[in-house]
Write a protein that holds these residues in place. Sequence first.
Motif, mmCIF file in Angstrom:
data_model
loop_
_atom_site.group_PDB
_atom_site.id
_atom_site.type_symbol
_atom_site.label_atom_id
_atom_site.label_comp_id
_atom_site.label_asym_id
_atom_site.label_seq_id
_atom_site.Cartn_x
_atom_site.Cartn_y
_atom_site.Cartn_z
ATOM 1 N N GLY A 1 58.145 75.423 76.330
ATOM 2 C CA GLY A 1 59.167 74.425 76.602
ATOM 3 C C GLY A 1 60.373 74.937 77.358
ATOM 4 O O GLY A 1 60.277 75.757 78.263
ATOM 5 N N MET A 2 61.574 74.484 76.927
ATOM 6 C CA MET A 2 62.817 74.693 77.661
ATOM 7 C C MET A 2 63.510 75.988 77.273
ATOM 8 O O MET A 2 63.220 76.591 76.233
ATOM 9 C CB MET A 2 63.785 73.526 77.390
ATOM 10 N N SER A 3 64.473 76.353 78.124
ATOM 11 C CA SER A 3 65.370 77.456 77.787
ATOM 12 C C SER A 3 66.451 76.945 76.833
ATOM 13 O O SER A 3 66.593 75.730 76.605
ATOM 14 C CB SER A 3 66.012 78.011 79.059
ATOM 15 N N VAL A 4 67.251 77.858 76.278
ATOM 16 C CA VAL A 4 68.301 77.465 75.330
ATOM 17 C C VAL A 4 69.327 76.565 76.015
ATOM 18 O O VAL A 4 69.758 75.544 75.454
ATOM 19 C CB VAL A 4 68.985 78.712 74.744
ATOM 20 N N SER A 5 69.736 76.912 77.218
ATOM 21 C CA SER A 5 70.739 76.110 77.912
ATOM 22 C C SER A 5 70.217 74.705 78.185
ATOM 23 O O SER A 5 70.975 73.719 78.082
ATOM 24 C CB SER A 5 71.146 76.787 79.219
ATOM 25 N N GLU A 6 68.936 74.576 78.528
ATOM 26 C CA GLU A 6 68.355 73.246 78.760
ATOM 27 C C GLU A 6 68.296 72.451 77.462
ATOM 28 O O GLU A 6 68.553 71.232 77.461
ATOM 29 C CB GLU A 6 66.968 73.394 79.356
ATOM 30 N N VAL A 7 67.959 73.104 76.349
ATOM 31 C CA VAL A 7 67.954 72.422 75.054
ATOM 32 C C VAL A 7 69.362 71.946 74.710
ATOM 33 O O VAL A 7 69.572 70.813 74.249
ATOM 34 C CB VAL A 7 67.414 73.349 73.958
ATOM 35 N N ARG A 8 70.362 72.796 74.950
ATOM 36 C CA ARG A 8 71.748 72.446 74.641
ATOM 37 C C ARG A 8 72.177 71.209 75.454
ATOM 38 O O ARG A 8 72.748 70.256 74.918
ATOM 39 C CB ARG A 8 72.667 73.634 74.964
ATOM 40 N N ASP A 9 71.894 71.227 76.757
ATOM 41 C CA ASP A 9 72.310 70.105 77.607
ATOM 42 C C ASP A 9 71.619 68.810 77.183
ATOM 43 O O ASP A 9 72.266 67.751 77.082
ATOM 44 C CB ASP A 9 71.971 70.412 79.072
ATOM 45 N N LEU A 10 70.309 68.884 76.929
ATOM 46 C CA LEU A 10 69.576 67.686 76.532
ATOM 47 C C LEU A 10 70.082 67.160 75.188
ATOM 48 O O LEU A 10 70.267 65.941 75.016
ATOM 49 C CB LEU A 10 68.081 67.999 76.457
ATOM 50 N N HIS A 11 70.330 68.050 74.234
ATOM 51 C CA HIS A 11 70.828 67.629 72.927
ATOM 52 C C HIS A 11 72.186 66.957 73.049
ATOM 53 O O HIS A 11 72.424 65.880 72.478
ATOM 54 C CB HIS A 11 70.927 68.838 71.991
ATOM 55 N N ASP A 12 73.098 67.572 73.792
ATOM 56 C CA ASP A 12 74.458 67.030 73.884
ATOM 57 C C ASP A 12 74.459 65.666 74.573
ATOM 58 O O ASP A 12 75.181 64.756 74.149
ATOM 59 C CB ASP A 12 75.360 68.007 74.648
ATOM 60 N N VAL A 13 73.645 65.501 75.618
ATOM 61 C CA VAL A 13 73.592 64.209 76.308
ATOM 62 C C VAL A 13 73.027 63.132 75.387
ATOM 63 O O VAL A 13 73.583 62.022 75.283
ATOM 64 C CB VAL A 13 72.746 64.337 77.594
ATOM 65 N N ARG A 14 71.952 63.451 74.704
ATOM 66 C CA ARG A 14 71.334 62.446 73.837
ATOM 67 C C ARG A 14 72.184 62.153 72.615
ATOM 68 O O ARG A 14 72.261 60.998 72.171
ATOM 69 C CB ARG A 14 69.935 62.919 73.438
ATOM 70 N N ALA A 15 72.834 63.175 72.055
ATOM 71 C CA ALA A 15 73.695 62.942 70.889
ATOM 72 C C ALA A 15 74.907 62.097 71.270
ATOM 73 O O ALA A 15 75.363 61.248 70.484
ATOM 74 C CB ALA A 15 74.144 64.273 70.306
ATOM 75 N N ALA A 16 75.451 62.309 72.482
ATOM 76 C CA ALA A 16 76.604 61.519 72.926
ATOM 77 C C ALA A 16 76.232 60.060 73.139
ATOM 78 O O ALA A 16 77.062 59.163 72.967
ATOM 79 C CB ALA A 16 77.172 62.113 74.211
ATOM 80 N N ALA A 17 74.977 59.807 73.499
ATOM 81 C CA ALA A 17 74.535 58.431 73.753
ATOM 82 C C ALA A 17 73.894 57.780 72.533
ATOM 83 O O ALA A 17 73.606 56.579 72.565
ATOM 84 C CB ALA A 17 73.542 58.418 74.917
ATOM 85 N N ALA A 18 73.665 58.534 71.457
ATOM 86 C CA ALA A 18 72.979 57.997 70.278
ATOM 87 C C ALA A 18 73.836 56.947 69.586
ATOM 88 O O ALA A 18 75.058 57.070 69.488
ATOM 89 C CB ALA A 18 72.647 59.121 69.311
ATOM 90 N N MET A 19 73.164 55.885 69.112
ATOM 91 C CA MET A 19 73.852 54.774 68.450
ATOM 92 C C MET A 19 73.167 54.485 67.123
ATOM 93 O O MET A 19 71.965 54.690 66.962
ATOM 94 C CB MET A 19 73.819 53.524 69.327
ATOM 95 N N THR A 20 73.965 54.010 66.171
ATOM 96 C CA THR A 20 73.427 53.572 64.889
ATOM 97 C C THR A 20 74.029 52.220 64.555
ATOM 98 O O THR A 20 75.063 51.824 65.118
ATOM 99 C CB THR A 20 73.763 54.582 63.782
ATOM 100 N N GLU A 21 73.403 51.510 63.673
ATOM 101 C CA GLU A 21 73.876 50.164 63.328
ATOM 102 C C GLU A 21 74.549 50.189 61.966
ATOM 103 O O GLU A 21 73.967 50.670 60.985
ATOM 104 C CB GLU A 21 72.708 49.177 63.337
ATOM 105 N N ALA A 22 75.779 49.696 61.913
ATOM 106 C CA ALA A 22 76.538 49.628 60.663
ATOM 107 C C ALA A 22 77.240 48.284 60.604
ATOM 108 O O ALA A 22 77.965 47.911 61.544
ATOM 109 C CB ALA A 22 77.557 50.762 60.588
ATOM 110 N N ALA A 23 77.052 47.565 59.510
ATOM 111 C CA ALA A 23 77.660 46.239 59.321
ATOM 112 C C ALA A 23 77.311 45.303 60.472
ATOM 113 O O ALA A 23 78.140 44.509 60.931
ATOM 114 C CB ALA A 23 79.181 46.361 59.170
ATOM 115 N N GLY A 24 76.085 45.415 60.946
ATOM 116 C CA GLY A 24 75.639 44.532 62.003
ATOM 117 C C GLY A 24 76.151 44.883 63.378
ATOM 118 O O GLY A 24 75.909 44.130 64.332
#
Length: 490
Positions: free
Chosen positions: A54-77
């Motif tokens: 798979g990926m290098s550490v830097s690629e894992v870091r970039d992918l994680h940070d981008v996806r975590a910044a865009a991640a959404m959850t539902e609370a109180a509708g």
Amino acid sequence: MLVGMGYQFVHLETYSRKADSAGRSTTFVLDEAERRLDACQHVAEPVPPTVVFGMSVSEVRDLHDVRAAAAMTEAAGKARRIRSDQHTLGTVVASFPVPWDEVRSAPSKAEALANWERRTVDWLRDQYGEQLVSVLAHCDERFPHLHAYILPADPSMRAKVLHAGWSAKASAVAAAKAGGADGKTANAKGDVAYKAAMRAWQDSYWQAVGLPCGLARLGPGRRRLTRAAWQTEQAAARTTAVLMGKADEAQRAVQEAEAELGARSQAASNLEGRAKAAAENAYSAIAEAKMRLAEAKQAVDSAVAARRQAEANARREARAVLAQARIEGAHIVAAAEAKAAPMRRFGGWLGSVWAGFRSVERKLVAAADARVAAARTVAAAEIAEAKARLREEARQEVGDLLTELRQTAARAEDERKWAEKRLEKLEANAKRHAEAAQQAKDALGKEKSARQRAEAERERFQSLWADADNVLRAIEQEPCGGTTFGHSQR
């Protein structure tokens, strides 16, 4: 090759962007993997990791940070961004129980390490699929080990769903509370589910990696084994691994033999098809040659018929010319006699005149004969020329046809010889195929025997596993018992 000198260690953990009480966060974990000095103080001489999958550490870091910044959850509708303390990264650490010094000095152990790495990566991919984004190898600590990094695929980046123990505990607690249990009881049931799930997770790794590599499921300390019992178990693990290795080799040999047999059968089929095509081409060439010969014969017959027709036409023309000359001579003689009749009384004078007319008649006859002879000569020359021309054309046509026929026959003979050679090779290949099939059958028989022995060893070990589980449960029920699985060799 196998080890047979230790027991497995594999550990699963999840992390959030916010540091926990020990200061560990996704950033810290990735910094430690990348061997940044402020995050790997436990390593005397840090060396950058090697990407195994798979990926290098830097690629894992970039992918994680981008996806975590865009991640959404539902609370109180309402859709909200996930909290910074939500776990968004899963990690698995697996250790190889042979020090680097021994690995580097023994080719057999280096081969065993490569086999262990391959099996571990295959197991990780089977467990986590496309969510497994990277596997790294570190070689700057005492024992070789792998770090795997897993990113959740769901939009909320819930990494704990990837943790077998936490996922099982959450389900058990929810089910217990739905059944009316209080918080303490529900949590206790969750702990039991956590331990069972992690035990199954460890068993899965042992079945796929530990057992084929000759590693024990648990170490001797946790089960309180004597040294003799531990050595006996290690010997049994080595024997089982050897049998499994031989079974795998036999299976691979059978598969290779089957693949080779299929390839050879296909090659034989192709050669047979080419031989049949060559024979059909030869038959077609012979049939075409026969047809061309028949056409040449027909052309010769036509030329002979044309020659005969030309001769007949020439004879008809000569007879017509001769007949015309005779008619003209008769007309002249008749006219002369008609003119000479009134003057016959003149006696001799008329005789002389008549003689003159007869002389004219003879000259006319001679001229007619000359014309007939000339016509015959011209007709004979034309006939001879026609014969020569037709004979030459027929000779040329037949010669060309015979040359082409010889060439076709030569090609047909070459094709026949080639087909015979290919058929000989096919027979030789068929013989080799039969031998390969027999070898495959023998290898399959050996594989079945090896698998039967491995199955017997596995059944024997099942009783040992049951005893080990009973001992482990007894230890866990003690006041000082814990929930840590495996041991740390990092």
